[in-house]
Design a protein around this motif. Structure first.
Motif, PDB file in Angstrom:
ATOM      1  N   GLU A   1       4.781   6.894 -10.338  1.00  0.00           N
ATOM      2  CA  GLU A   1       3.702   5.903 -10.322  1.00  0.00           C
ATOM      3  C   GLU A   1       4.217   4.553 -10.809  1.00  0.00           C
ATOM      4  O   GLU A   1       3.903   3.519 -10.231  1.00  0.00           O
ATOM      5  CB  GLU A   1       2.524   6.369 -11.178  1.00  0.00           C
TER       6      GLU A   1
ATOM      7  N   LYS B   1       0.841  -1.207   0.000  1.00  0.00           N
ATOM      8  CA  LYS B   1       0.000   0.000   0.000  1.00  0.00           C
ATOM      9  C   LYS B   1       0.875   1.256   0.000  1.00  0.00           C
ATOM     10  O   LYS B   1       2.062   1.212   0.329  1.00  0.00           O
ATOM     11  CB  LYS B   1      -0.884   0.007   1.247  1.00  0.00           C
ATOM     12  N   SER B   2       0.249   2.388  -0.324  1.00  0.00           N
ATOM     13  CA  SER B   2       1.013   3.634  -0.320  1.00  0.00           C
ATOM     14  C   SER B   2       0.524   4.564   0.788  1.00  0.00           C
ATOM     15  O   SER B   2      -0.677   4.677   1.040  1.00  0.00           O
ATOM     16  CB  SER B   2       0.891   4.330  -1.679  1.00  0.00           C
TER      17      SER B   2
ATOM     18  N   ALA C   1      -2.573   8.510  -2.348  1.00  0.00           N
ATOM     19  CA  ALA C   1      -2.136   7.564  -1.312  1.00  0.00           C
ATOM     20  C   ALA C   1      -3.320   6.751  -0.778  1.00  0.00           C
ATOM     21  O   ALA C   1      -4.444   7.243  -0.715  1.00  0.00           O
ATOM     22  CB  ALA C   1      -1.481   8.334  -0.164  1.00  0.00           C
TER      23      ALA C   1
ATOM     24  N   THR D   1       0.248  13.344  -4.900  1.00  0.00           N
ATOM     25  CA  THR D   1       0.769  12.215  -4.109  1.00  0.00           C
ATOM     26  C   THR D   1      -0.143  11.947  -2.917  1.00  0.00           C
ATOM     27  O   THR D   1      -0.427  10.803  -2.573  1.00  0.00           O
ATOM     28  CB  THR D   1       2.183  12.541  -3.578  1.00  0.00           C
TER      29      THR D   1
ATOM     30  N   THR E   1       5.579  -1.237  -1.347  1.00  0.00           N
ATOM     31  CA  THR E   1       5.103  -0.564  -0.154  1.00  0.00           C
ATOM     32  C   THR E   1       5.769   0.806  -0.153  1.00  0.00           C
ATOM     33  O   THR E   1       6.991   0.898  -0.088  1.00  0.00           O
ATOM     34  CB  THR E   1       5.524  -1.362   1.102  1.00  0.00           C
ATOM     35  N   THR E   2       4.963   1.845  -0.267  1.00  0.00           N
ATOM     36  CA  THR E   2       5.533   3.173  -0.466  1.00  0.00           C
ATOM     37  C   THR E   2       5.190   4.105   0.685  1.00  0.00           C
ATOM     38  O   THR E   2       4.040   4.167   1.111  1.00  0.00           O
ATOM     39  CB  THR E   2       4.967   3.801  -1.765  1.00  0.00           C
TER      40      THR E   2
ATOM     41  N   SER F   1       6.411   3.010  -8.075  1.00  0.00           N
ATOM     42  CA  SER F   1       5.787   2.528  -6.842  1.00  0.00           C
ATOM     43  C   SER F   1       4.833   1.356  -7.057  1.00  0.00           C
ATOM     44  O   SER F   1       4.341   0.782  -6.084  1.00  0.00           O
ATOM     45  CB  SER F   1       5.081   3.682  -6.119  1.00  0.00           C
TER      46      SER F   1
END
Ligand code: ADP
Length: 301
Positions: free
Chosen positions: A247, A94-95, A268, A264, A254-255, A250
């Motif tokens: 993009e 996930k980000s 998220a 951004t 996991t960002t 990532s």
């Protein structure tokens, strides 16, 4: 040309440069446009490490279990806490966007995850393992850092991308450049991929240099990505390319981003709101707009 050992040292060095680079930007010393970082990297590599591997330290094998900050408090030396009682977890794949005013503790969380410092209280885990029990090289092998200070070497664009992974083929390097939206401007250079970065006063724009460093990170393909966004705005065209490149980078990772760009933050999965060293709230944009005064204020700014 660099030998394999030097190459690995450089790779580790690029991550090791994160805290000193942060300190430099804190002192408002302008980094040169094309920083010849090599000497610094080797100096750092030769230093006796302050933090040593535990005898029973393990190797990481992927990051299936995500990351957690468990009641983490930390102060630099005898100063007041930089972060206090930080407790949240990060799901694999996930980000996350860290938001908060300057000094809120965002980059300190990066340094703790990279284990440049150790918490006074609490622990940081990857896959449920305390990072103090993970071999440092293995921990840092799993983490890619993309930050506002770009480390390009006085070498060809090709080699600058290859620093991401020693055994990459030409095809892989060009593919990474394509994904990073860099291939087109690279081939337009006098000598294409063989053009030396920094020659004739460094004709690459800041945005182009950033895309080269993103191509390097795409090639490296570390499962955890730490992104420290620039506060200074680029023109909207450059911004668009960098956004697209990030993009790509990532995807599937996991960002965690120290986020300054609205895109951004809005993209998220979760936004982590920090204030004075504490995590105030974690949630989606829609939720935080309803529940968090601090977030609403930051958003309006
Ligand atoms: P942010 O990334 O949100 O701007 P930081 O994590 O850099 O916040 O800073 C949190 C606090 O820790 C601030 O008060 C800052 O001055 C302090 N700090 C950060 N880095 C250092 C350092 N290397 N030495 C001493 N104090 C630091």
């Amino acid at each position: 040309d660099l030998g394999a050992a030097h190459f690995l040292a450089l790779q580790a060095g690029l991550v090791l440069l994160y805290p000193p680079a942060k300190t430099l930007s804190r002192l408002h010393i302008l980094m040169q446009k094309c920083l010849a970082a090599t000497t610094k990297v080797f100096e750092m590599m030769e230093r006796e490490p302050a933090i040593k591997d535990a005898a029973d330290a393990v190797e990481l094998d992927g990051v299936q279990g995500g990351i957690a900050f468990e009641k983490v408090s930390f102060a630099y030396g005898k100063r007041a806490d930089a972060v206090t009682d930080v407790d949240f977890s990060i799901e694999q794949g996930k980000s996350y966007a860290l938001v908060g005013q300057s000094g809120a503790g965002k980059s300190t969380l990066f340094s703790l995850l990279l284990r440049f410092y150790e918490p006074r209280e609490g622990r940081v885990t990857v896959n449920g393992i305390d990072v103090r029990k993970i071999k440092q090289h293995s921990l840092r092998d799993h983490i890619g850092v993309v930050n506002q200070d770009i480390f390009l070497f006085h070498d060809s664009i090709y080699e600058n991308i290859r620093y991401g992974r020693l055994d990459a083929t030409r095809e892989e390097i060009e593919n990474a450049a394509r994904l990073a939206h860099a291939h087109d401007f690279i081939t337009e250079q006098d000598k294409g991929y063989d053009t030396k970065v920094g020659d004739k006063g460094c004709q690459l724009s800041g945005g182009q240099q950033q895309r080269i460093s993103i191509a390097r990170a795409i090639l490296r393909d570390a499962p955890i990505l730490l992104l420290d966004e620039a506060t200074s705005a680029l023109d909207s065209e450059a911004e668009k390319h960098i956004q697209a490149a990030l993009e790509e980078l990532s995807k599937g990772k996991t960002t965690i981003a120290i986020a300054h760009r609205l895109s951004t933050i809005l993209n998220a999965d979760q936004i982590v709101v920090m204030d004075k060293g504490r995590v105030c709230e974690v949630g989606t944009h829609a939720k935080l707009m309803e529940t968090s005064d601090i977030y609403r204020r930051l958003y309006i700014m």
